[in-house]
Scaffold this motif. Structure first.
Motif, PDB file in Angstrom:
ATOM      1  N   ILE A   5       0.860  -1.193   0.000  1.00  0.00           N
ATOM      2  CA  ILE A   5       0.000   0.000   0.000  1.00  0.00           C
ATOM      3  C   ILE A   5       0.892   1.238   0.000  1.00  0.00           C
ATOM      4  O   ILE A   5       1.854   1.316   0.767  1.00  0.00           O
ATOM      5  CB  ILE A   5      -0.937   0.002   1.228  1.00  0.00           C
ATOM      6  CG1 ILE A   5      -1.954  -1.139   1.080  1.00  0.00           C
ATOM      7  CG2 ILE A   5      -1.665   1.332   1.356  1.00  0.00           C
ATOM      8  CD1 ILE A   5      -2.768  -1.392   2.330  1.00  0.00           C
ATOM      9  N   ASP A   6       0.600   2.173  -0.874  1.00  0.00           N
ATOM     10  CA  ASP A   6       1.419   3.365  -1.014  1.00  0.00           C
ATOM     11  C   ASP A   6       0.866   4.447  -0.078  1.00  0.00           C
ATOM     12  O   ASP A   6       0.044   5.277  -0.456  1.00  0.00           O
ATOM     13  CB  ASP A   6       1.370   3.819  -2.481  1.00  0.00           C
ATOM     14  CG  ASP A   6       2.287   4.998  -2.744  1.00  0.00           C
ATOM     15  OD1 ASP A   6       2.781   5.608  -1.757  1.00  0.00           O
ATOM     16  OD2 ASP A   6       2.512   5.315  -3.915  1.00  0.00           O
ATOM     17  N   LEU A   7       1.368   4.423   1.169  1.00  0.00           N
ATOM     18  CA  LEU A   7       0.845   5.340   2.186  1.00  0.00           C
ATOM     19  C   LEU A   7       1.084   6.795   1.808  1.00  0.00           C
ATOM     20  O   LEU A   7       0.247   7.661   2.060  1.00  0.00           O
ATOM     21  CB  LEU A   7       1.521   5.066   3.540  1.00  0.00           C
ATOM     22  CG  LEU A   7       1.020   3.827   4.291  1.00  0.00           C
ATOM     23  CD1 LEU A   7       1.822   3.646   5.566  1.00  0.00           C
ATOM     24  CD2 LEU A   7      -0.473   3.967   4.605  1.00  0.00           C
ATOM     25  N   TYR A   8       2.241   7.055   1.205  1.00  0.00           N
ATOM     26  CA  TYR A   8       2.591   8.431   0.844  1.00  0.00           C
ATOM     27  C   TYR A   8       1.526   9.019  -0.081  1.00  0.00           C
ATOM     28  O   TYR A   8       0.921  10.057   0.211  1.00  0.00           O
ATOM     29  CB  TYR A   8       3.971   8.437   0.179  1.00  0.00           C
ATOM     30  CG  TYR A   8       4.360   9.739  -0.480  1.00  0.00           C
ATOM     31  CD1 TYR A   8       4.784  10.834   0.272  1.00  0.00           C
ATOM     32  CD2 TYR A   8       4.315   9.873  -1.864  1.00  0.00           C
ATOM     33  CE1 TYR A   8       5.147  12.030  -0.338  1.00  0.00           C
ATOM     34  CE2 TYR A   8       4.683  11.053  -2.491  1.00  0.00           C
ATOM     35  CZ  TYR A   8       5.097  12.126  -1.717  1.00  0.00           C
ATOM     36  OH  TYR A   8       5.459  13.304  -2.331  1.00  0.00           O
ATOM     37  N   ALA A   9       1.268   8.328  -1.216  1.00  0.00           N
ATOM     38  CA  ALA A   9       0.307   8.853  -2.192  1.00  0.00           C
ATOM     39  C   ALA A   9      -1.101   8.879  -1.604  1.00  0.00           C
ATOM     40  O   ALA A   9      -1.856   9.836  -1.812  1.00  0.00           O
ATOM     41  CB  ALA A   9       0.339   7.999  -3.456  1.00  0.00           C
ATOM     42  N   LYS A  10      -1.417   7.839  -0.831  1.00  0.00           N
ATOM     43  CA  LYS A  10      -2.767   7.745  -0.253  1.00  0.00           C
ATOM     44  C   LYS A  10      -3.013   8.908   0.714  1.00  0.00           C
ATOM     45  O   LYS A  10      -4.025   9.608   0.638  1.00  0.00           O
ATOM     46  CB  LYS A  10      -2.857   6.400   0.485  1.00  0.00           C
ATOM     47  CG  LYS A  10      -4.243   6.007   0.910  1.00  0.00           C
ATOM     48  CD  LYS A  10      -4.253   4.565   1.412  1.00  0.00           C
ATOM     49  CE  LYS A  10      -5.533   4.293   2.175  1.00  0.00           C
ATOM     50  NZ  LYS A  10      -5.324   4.080   3.594  1.00  0.00           N
ATOM     51  N   GLU A  11      -2.042   9.128   1.607  1.00  0.00           N
ATOM     52  CA  GLU A  11      -2.222  10.192   2.597  1.00  0.00           C
ATOM     53  C   GLU A  11      -2.170  11.574   1.946  1.00  0.00           C
ATOM     54  O   GLU A  11      -2.882  12.487   2.346  1.00  0.00           O
ATOM     55  CB  GLU A  11      -1.165  10.075   3.702  1.00  0.00           C
ATOM     56  CG  GLU A  11      -1.374   8.788   4.488  1.00  0.00           C
ATOM     57  CD  GLU A  11      -0.620   8.771   5.808  1.00  0.00           C
ATOM     58  OE1 GLU A  11      -0.121   9.835   6.243  1.00  0.00           O
ATOM     59  OE2 GLU A  11      -0.522   7.681   6.398  1.00  0.00           O
ATOM     60  N   LEU A  12      -1.322  11.697   0.920  1.00  0.00           N
ATOM     61  CA  LEU A  12      -1.223  12.983   0.224  1.00  0.00           C
ATOM     62  C   LEU A  12      -2.574  13.331  -0.403  1.00  0.00           C
ATOM     63  O   LEU A  12      -3.087  14.443  -0.241  1.00  0.00           O
ATOM     64  CB  LEU A  12      -0.128  12.886  -0.846  1.00  0.00           C
ATOM     65  CG  LEU A  12       0.234  14.166  -1.598  1.00  0.00           C
ATOM     66  CD1 LEU A  12       0.647  15.277  -0.651  1.00  0.00           C
ATOM     67  CD2 LEU A  12       1.375  13.896  -2.596  1.00  0.00           C
ATOM     68  N   ARG A  13      -3.152  12.366  -1.087  1.00  0.00           N
ATOM     69  CA  ARG A  13      -4.444  12.632  -1.752  1.00  0.00           C
ATOM     70  C   ARG A  13      -5.543  12.914  -0.722  1.00  0.00           C
ATOM     71  O   ARG A  13      -6.340  13.821  -0.910  1.00  0.00           O
ATOM     72  CB  ARG A  13      -4.841  11.451  -2.648  1.00  0.00           C
ATOM     73  CG  ARG A  13      -3.953  11.350  -3.862  1.00  0.00           C
ATOM     74  CD  ARG A  13      -4.545  10.621  -5.043  1.00  0.00           C
ATOM     75  NE  ARG A  13      -3.631  10.792  -6.184  1.00  0.00           N
ATOM     76  CZ  ARG A  13      -2.596   9.978  -6.448  1.00  0.00           C
ATOM     77  NH1 ARG A  13      -2.360   8.936  -5.694  1.00  0.00           N
ATOM     78  NH2 ARG A  13      -1.800  10.242  -7.482  1.00  0.00           N
ATOM     79  N   SER A  14      -5.562  12.157   0.365  1.00  0.00           N
ATOM     80  CA  SER A  14      -6.679  12.375   1.294  1.00  0.00           C
ATOM     81  C   SER A  14      -6.469  13.667   2.085  1.00  0.00           C
ATOM     82  O   SER A  14      -7.423  14.371   2.397  1.00  0.00           O
ATOM     83  CB  SER A  14      -6.923  11.161   2.193  1.00  0.00           C
ATOM     84  OG  SER A  14      -5.896  11.063   3.135  1.00  0.00           O
ATOM     85  N   SER A  15      -5.216  14.008   2.377  1.00  0.00           N
ATOM     86  CA  SER A  15      -4.951  15.259   3.091  1.00  0.00           C
ATOM     87  C   SER A  15      -5.401  16.444   2.236  1.00  0.00           C
ATOM     88  O   SER A  15      -6.004  17.405   2.724  1.00  0.00           O
ATOM     89  CB  SER A  15      -3.458  15.363   3.410  1.00  0.00           C
ATOM     90  OG  SER A  15      -3.102  16.685   3.704  1.00  0.00           O
ATOM     91  N   ILE A  16      -5.148  16.359   0.936  1.00  0.00           N
ATOM     92  CA  ILE A  16      -5.476  17.472   0.047  1.00  0.00           C
ATOM     93  C   ILE A  16      -6.972  17.525  -0.231  1.00  0.00           C
ATOM     94  O   ILE A  16      -7.553  18.603  -0.368  1.00  0.00           O
ATOM     95  CB  ILE A  16      -4.614  17.367  -1.240  1.00  0.00           C
ATOM     96  CG1 ILE A  16      -3.188  17.783  -0.862  1.00  0.00           C
ATOM     97  CG2 ILE A  16      -5.167  18.215  -2.368  1.00  0.00           C
ATOM     98  CD1 ILE A  16      -2.155  17.487  -1.887  1.00  0.00           C
ATOM     99  N   ALA A  17      -7.601  16.356  -0.239  1.00  0.00           N
ATOM    100  CA  ALA A  17      -9.053  16.322  -0.479  1.00  0.00           C
ATOM    101  C   ALA A  17      -9.805  17.020   0.658  1.00  0.00           C
ATOM    102  O   ALA A  17     -10.926  17.484   0.478  1.00  0.00           O
ATOM    103  CB  ALA A  17      -9.530  14.882  -0.616  1.00  0.00           C
ATOM    104  N   SER A  18      -9.157  17.111   1.845  1.00  0.00           N
ATOM    105  CA  SER A  18      -9.842  17.722   2.980  1.00  0.00           C
ATOM    106  C   SER A  18      -9.729  19.251   2.984  1.00  0.00           C
ATOM    107  O   SER A  18     -10.350  19.926   3.800  1.00  0.00           O
ATOM    108  CB  SER A  18      -9.254  17.169   4.283  1.00  0.00           C
ATOM    109  OG  SER A  18      -7.935  17.661   4.461  1.00  0.00           O
ATOM    110  N   LEU A  19      -8.922  19.815   2.086  1.00  0.00           N
ATOM    111  CA  LEU A  19      -8.767  21.278   2.027  1.00  0.00           C
ATOM    112  C   LEU A  19      -9.974  21.910   1.322  1.00  0.00           C
ATOM    113  O   LEU A  19     -10.541  21.299   0.422  1.00  0.00           O
ATOM    114  CB  LEU A  19      -7.514  21.639   1.223  1.00  0.00           C
ATOM    115  CG  LEU A  19      -6.159  21.321   1.836  1.00  0.00           C
ATOM    116  CD1 LEU A  19      -5.053  21.479   0.788  1.00  0.00           C
ATOM    117  CD2 LEU A  19      -5.901  22.263   3.013  1.00  0.00           C
TER     118      LEU A  19
END
Lengths: 203, 203
Positions: free
Chosen positions: B85-99
């Protein structure tokens, strides 16, 4: 041609050259879908380097074809509309998913679906380039392009079949399976031909 | 480097060259994901031919990089395991989706996420090639490869930012947004560095 069991009606090419803009738009989306599907197969076959590499090369070629179609569209000042639902691919996949498929067969099927789509593209591009040449179309570049693609799709077809043999390790099984899937594909193409409002690469 | 707000710890490169096999496996998957993500963006931006073409070229280059990583893996006789699981890409996308993201921002963000990932790859490849050179590694080809990629990722970074400006039609907005997203990216990288069991390209 190749493994196809149902020939495209000759009327298809006449319809296609009467509405080349729509065909080009549909074609651009087909190349993108082919690239995307080959790329997702690379990940699926990442553990067999020969297969992963061959699929990655196909994906790159499909993207290059997309860029070439895009250039024709730009030259004709046509914007690429969003893709319509691809009934051909959708029905092909669901028809095949309903077949009994023991063991490694689903994986082999994914490659054979790739082979079938390439085979149908190949047949259609041949019809299209012949119609373009016979109509005395001034767009020689477009006829040349479809000649290139005709050869390329035939090659991709063979690569997909060979990869399926590599996975199944049984050529006779793959040939039988391809025949079965090609029957399904033929039924779908025959039906869509009577339903489609305009010429598309596969439907 | 580029837009990055958090520098990778120097220890990363030492860890990476101690376990090059794992880094290469992770790297192969990164290239595939980058290709797949660029290809899906092509379809999203199909109506703007300049953007569609630039993204398609990026996708082709990523596939080529994948094939080159695959060759290094084959040379080392390492099979490519399925991706983790690519935590970096996953967390990056979800962090940005919350903005909060008014208007066209989600589309611009997708391009800027691409830019950020390229920037981080670029930084890491530079660290890796320096470490390879300083360690007196005999694998000159690998160092050469990472030098090529370092330059390529820097170019991709600029392409993604330029495309975002083309979509947003407002460079100041894109620069501000990129800064905001880079803060998020930095937080994720800093956290993952303390959690990761082994060196990966981004985490």
């Amino acid at each position: 041609m190749l493994c196809l069991q149902v020939k495209t009606d000759a009327a298809w090419a006449n319809e296609a050259i009467r509405d080349l803009d729509s065909v080009l738009i549909d074609h651009a989306h087909c190349e993108l879908k082919a690239a995307s599907s080959a790329t997702s197969l690379v990940a699926r076959f990442a553990f067999i380097p020969e297969i992963a590499r061959a699929l990655s090369e196909i994906a790159r070629e499909e993207l290059e074809h997309f860029e070439r179609v895009l250039a024709f569209l730009q030259h004709r000042k046509i914007a690429l509309a969003p893709p319509e639902i691809d009934l051909y691919a959708k029905e092909l996949r669901s028809s095949i998913a309903s077949l009994p498929s023991p063991g490694q067969t689903p994986l082999v099927d994914r490659l054979l679906v790739g082979a079938l789509i390439e085979a149908r593209s190949c047949e259609r591009f041949k019809l299209l380039l012949t119609a373009l040449e016979e109509s005395g179309s001034e767009d020689r570049e477009l006829a040349e392009f479809y000649r290139d693609l005709f050869e390329c799709e035939a090659r991709h077809y063979r690569v997909y079949v060979d990869l399926a043999v590599l996975v199944a390790t049984d050529r006779a099984f793959v040939e039988g399976r391809l025949e079965l899937l090609a029957q399904r594909e033929g039924q779908i193409v025959a039906r869509l031909a009577t339903e489609k409002a305009r010429a598309t690469v596969h439907g």
